[in-house]
Enzyme design. Structure first.
Site, PDB file in Angstrom:
ATOM      1  N   ASN A   1      92.142  46.792 152.324  1.00 21.91           N
ATOM      2  CA  ASN A   1      91.315  45.853 151.961  1.00 21.91           C
ATOM      3  C   ASN A   1      89.992  45.810 152.638  1.00 21.91           C
ATOM      4  OD1 ASN A   1      90.283  42.762 151.180  1.00 21.91           O
ATOM      5  ND2 ASN A   1      90.852  42.380 153.077  1.00 21.91           N
TER       6      ASN A   1
ATOM      7  N   SER B   1      85.198  45.906 158.111  1.00 17.59           N
ATOM      8  CA  SER B   1      86.484  46.815 158.421  1.00 17.59           C
ATOM      9  C   SER B   1      87.274  47.058 157.088  1.00 17.59           C
ATOM     10  CB  SER B   1      87.408  46.028 159.305  1.00 17.59           C
ATOM     11  OG  SER B   1      86.650  45.443 160.516  1.00 17.59           O
TER      12      SER B   1
ATOM     13  N   HIS C   1      87.123  43.813 154.853  1.00 15.29           N
ATOM     14  CA  HIS C   1      87.053  42.396 155.403  1.00 15.29           C
ATOM     15  C   HIS C   1      85.519  42.343 155.971  1.00 15.29           C
ATOM     16  CE1 HIS C   1      87.852  38.325 156.889  1.00 15.29           C
ATOM     17  NE2 HIS C   1      87.710  38.930 158.072  1.00 15.29           N
TER      18      HIS C   1
ATOM     19  N   ASP D   1      94.653  39.509 157.099  1.00 13.64           N
ATOM     20  CA  ASP D   1      93.500  40.372 157.760  1.00 13.64           C
ATOM     21  C   ASP D   1      94.068  40.978 158.939  1.00 13.64           C
ATOM     22  OD1 ASP D   1      91.837  39.705 155.707  1.00 13.64           O
ATOM     23  OD2 ASP D   1      91.279  37.643 156.628  1.00 13.64           O
TER      24      ASP D   1
HETATM   25  C1  GAR Z   1      82.722  41.297 150.419  1.00  8.88           C
HETATM   26  O1  GAR Z   1      81.715  40.816 151.417  1.00  8.88           O
HETATM   27  C2  GAR Z   1      83.953  41.291 150.886  1.00  8.88           C
HETATM   28  O2  GAR Z   1      83.957  41.994 152.075  1.00  8.88           O
HETATM   29  C3  GAR Z   1      84.607  39.883 151.143  1.00  8.88           C
HETATM   30  O3  GAR Z   1      83.986  39.431 150.026  1.00  8.88           O
HETATM   31  C4  GAR Z   1      82.813  39.804 149.353  1.00  8.88           C
HETATM   32  C5  GAR Z   1      83.085  40.347 147.944  1.00  8.88           C
HETATM   33  O4  GAR Z   1      82.008  40.836 147.407  1.00  8.88           O
HETATM   34  N1  GAR Z   1      85.876  39.972 151.234  1.00  8.88           N
HETATM   35  C6  GAR Z   1      86.752  38.955 151.719  1.00  8.88           C
HETATM   36  O5  GAR Z   1      86.129  37.939 152.417  1.00  8.88           O
HETATM   37  C7  GAR Z   1      88.035  39.318 151.947  1.00  8.88           C
HETATM   38  N2  GAR Z   1      88.650  38.187 152.605  1.00  8.88           N
HETATM   39  P1  GAR Z   1      81.946  41.533 146.210  1.00  8.88           P
HETATM   40  O6  GAR Z   1      83.134  40.821 145.099  1.00  8.88           O
HETATM   41  O7  GAR Z   1      80.590  41.504 145.715  1.00  8.88           O
HETATM   42  O8  GAR Z   1      82.573  42.973 146.409  1.00  8.88           O
END
Ligand code: GAR
Length: 188
Positions: free
Chosen positions: A107, A136, A109, A145
């Site tokens: 993942n 991360s 995060h 997480d």
């Molecule tokens: C990203 O910033 C990712 O790090 C976060 O969601 C966004 C997705 O953007 N992930 C989380 O918060 C996971 N808990 P994207 O759909 O444009 O890649």
């Protein structure tokens, strides 16, 4: 060729970065499937336009998390993925799912874990007065997480920056480089 299955819920900017890294030859892999729990996820359009198989499994159609996850496992397993890549996939996973792909499930995060697991990471970093923020890539375990960190990228927080501005900058300056780099490291 190493095989990736990418799970998304939304815009899919990280998915796009992974597809671009493959197209440019930086990453030697193929995306066997993009799976979304939301039919309107923008990342699905990007994947389809790139000629990648997509699949929608709506979590709302299932009575329990376990039933939803069982359907996802059934869709993913035939792809025989080397890695299952969570890229903005905003569902908590059951232990059965985590076990099914143990050692292959990662993942990204948007925080410098172990700081700020969960949601609103950008606002929390600003509220804490942090001078630095980051993202991360980590192994997914049953702790939210909480799995071991594989790679992190960091950046300075600017004075007066809003959570939204910080989120955009983190995505564009850190995440889109970090995720392909981490995948490359794991596949090598
Ligand atoms: C990203 O910033 C990712 O790090 C976060 O969601 C966004 C997705 O953007 N992930 C989380 O918060 C996971 N808990 P994207 O759909 O444009 O890649």
């Amino acid at each position: 060729m190493k095989r990736l299955v990418v799970l998304i819920s939304g815009r899919g900017r990280n998915l796009q970065a992974i597809i671009e890294a493959i197209a440019s030859g930086e990453l030697q892999a193929e995306v066997a499937l993009v799976l979304s729990n939301r039919p309107d996820a923008g990342g699905l359009d990007y994947a389809r336009a790139a000629g990648i198989n997509t699949c929608v499994i709506r979590h709302a159609d299932f009575p329990t998390r376990e039933a939803f996850d069982a359907e996802m496992i059934a869709a993913i397993e035939p792809c025989k993925p080397d890695l299952v890549v969570l890229a903005g996939f905003m569902r908590i996973l059951s232990s059965a799912f985590v076990r099914a792909f143990a050692g292959r499930l990662i993942n990204i995060h948007p925080s410098l874990l172990p700081l700020y697991p969960g949601l609103d990471t950008h606002a929390r970093a600003i509220a804490a007065g942090d001078s630095e923020h980051g993202a991360s890539v980590h192994w997914v375990t049953e702790e939210l997480d909480g799995g071991p960190v594989i790679l992190q990228g960091r950046m300075r927080i600017r004075a007066g920056e809003t959570a939204e501005q910080l989120a955009t900058r983190l995505l564009e300056e850190v995440e889109v480089k970090l995720y392909p780099q981490a995948i490359k490291l794991l596949l090598s």
